[in-house]
Scaffold this motif. Sequence first.
Motif, PDB file in Angstrom:
ATOM      1  N   THR A  65       0.827  -1.208   0.000  1.00 36.25           N
ATOM      2  CA  THR A  65       0.000   0.000   0.000  1.00 36.25           C
ATOM      3  C   THR A  65       0.860   1.257   0.000  1.00 36.25           C
ATOM      4  OG1 THR A  65      -0.107   0.202   2.402  1.00 36.25           O
ATOM      5  CG2 THR A  65      -1.822  -1.141   1.340  1.00 36.25           C
ATOM      6  N   SER A  67       0.175   5.675   1.088  1.00 40.00           N
ATOM      7  CA  SER A  67      -0.740   6.735   1.502  1.00 40.00           C
ATOM      8  C   SER A  67      -0.060   8.073   1.261  1.00 40.00           C
ATOM      9  CB  SER A  67      -1.144   6.587   2.972  1.00 40.00           C
ATOM     10  OG  SER A  67      -0.017   6.738   3.805  1.00 40.00           O
ATOM     11  N   THR A  69      -0.161  12.174   2.384  1.00 36.98           N
ATOM     12  CA  THR A  69      -0.635  13.240   3.264  1.00 36.98           C
ATOM     13  C   THR A  69      -0.140  14.555   2.687  1.00 36.98           C
ATOM     14  OG1 THR A  69      -0.562  11.791   5.195  1.00 36.98           O
ATOM     15  CG2 THR A  69      -0.606  14.163   5.609  1.00 36.98           C
ATOM     16  N   ARG A  94      -5.795  16.030   3.530  1.00 36.34           N
ATOM     17  CA  ARG A  94      -6.110  16.039   2.101  1.00 36.34           C
ATOM     18  C   ARG A  94      -6.525  17.451   1.745  1.00 36.34           C
ATOM     19  NH1 ARG A  94      -7.987  12.296  -2.086  1.00 36.34           N
ATOM     20  NH2 ARG A  94      -7.848  13.593  -3.932  1.00 36.34           N
ATOM     21  N   THR A 130      -0.237   8.780  -7.383  1.00 39.65           N
ATOM     22  CA  THR A 130      -1.261   7.729  -7.436  1.00 39.65           C
ATOM     23  C   THR A 130      -1.117   6.884  -8.693  1.00 39.65           C
ATOM     24  OG1 THR A 130      -2.760   9.107  -6.135  1.00 39.65           O
ATOM     25  CG2 THR A 130      -3.745   7.294  -7.386  1.00 39.65           C
ATOM     26  N   ALA A 140      -3.945   2.308  -2.832  1.00 40.36           N
ATOM     27  CA  ALA A 140      -3.933   3.603  -2.151  1.00 40.36           C
ATOM     28  C   ALA A 140      -4.816   3.530  -0.915  1.00 40.36           C
ATOM     29  CB  ALA A 140      -4.438   4.690  -3.090  1.00 40.36           C
ATOM     30  N   LYS A 141      -4.320   4.113   0.181  1.00 41.88           N
ATOM     31  CA  LYS A 141      -5.138   4.191   1.391  1.00 41.88           C
ATOM     32  C   LYS A 141      -5.006   5.587   1.967  1.00 41.88           C
ATOM     33  CE  LYS A 141      -1.828   2.540   4.810  1.00 41.88           C
ATOM     34  NZ  LYS A 141      -1.616   1.656   5.923  1.00 41.88           N
ATOM     35  N   ALA A 142      -5.947   5.970   2.808  1.00 42.27           N
ATOM     36  CA  ALA A 142      -5.933   7.302   3.400  1.00 42.27           C
ATOM     37  C   ALA A 142      -4.788   7.421   4.402  1.00 42.27           C
ATOM     38  CB  ALA A 142      -7.267   7.576   4.100  1.00 42.27           C
ATOM     39  N   GLY A 143      -4.179   8.602   4.450  1.00 39.85           N
ATOM     40  CA  GLY A 143      -3.117   8.873   5.410  1.00 39.85           C
ATOM     41  C   GLY A 143      -3.690   9.124   6.792  1.00 39.85           C
ATOM     42  N   LYS A 147      -7.499  10.390   7.854  1.00 40.00           N
ATOM     43  CA  LYS A 147      -8.405   9.542   8.629  1.00 40.00           C
ATOM     44  C   LYS A 147      -8.947  10.276   9.847  1.00 40.00           C
ATOM     45  CE  LYS A 147      -6.313   5.108   7.424  1.00 40.00           C
ATOM     46  NZ  LYS A 147      -5.490   3.997   7.923  1.00 40.00           N
TER      47      LYS A 147
END
Length: 176
Positions: A65, A67, A69, A94, A130, A140-143, A147
């Motif tokens: 993964t 992320s 920020t 974001r 990305t 891709a995952k949220a930072g 979150k």
Amino acid sequence: MSTPVTDEFVRRVRDTTEGTPYVVTRTSSGFDLSLDVADAQWFGLFNRAGLRKVFVHHVKVTSDTFSITDDSTEIRWEAGHPKIAGSASRSMGRSIEFGHEKIWAIRDDGTVGRVVDYKFDSEEGRDLITLIGKDLGLAAKAGGAEKIGLYAALSVPVLIVLGLLLVLVLWLTGQI
């Protein structure tokens, strides 16, 4: 910690941004992508364009993964040189910002014309990261900051409803 996937990710982003004002800086958990405002090749352009914000995309990479920020910082130009402003104008998480500016004025040669023609899209760097990350097969995952913001935004309506229910119960039992 260096991993083969992180090394390849950094290499591809560096290759893609070569010859542009972007700079890639390796970090312990991945890399940062930002505009190189201190490079003499670019700071004159940034100054003329009226650049007021710089985005650093902090990328954290694991084996499967990544992320991103966003770190937005305001810039002040003094005597034609960039100076990063205090952290009071800094935001993380974001950030999505777009801008466009055209200024017509008297140029250095005495003619009237466009002296500033500037477009800004904070998503440009994020999109590049990305695209390369997904090409490497990473999800891709949220930072972390993203979150926390999402959880805070979602908890406010829940707390409002709970507060209204409490007021209703107190009103129905005659305590208010």
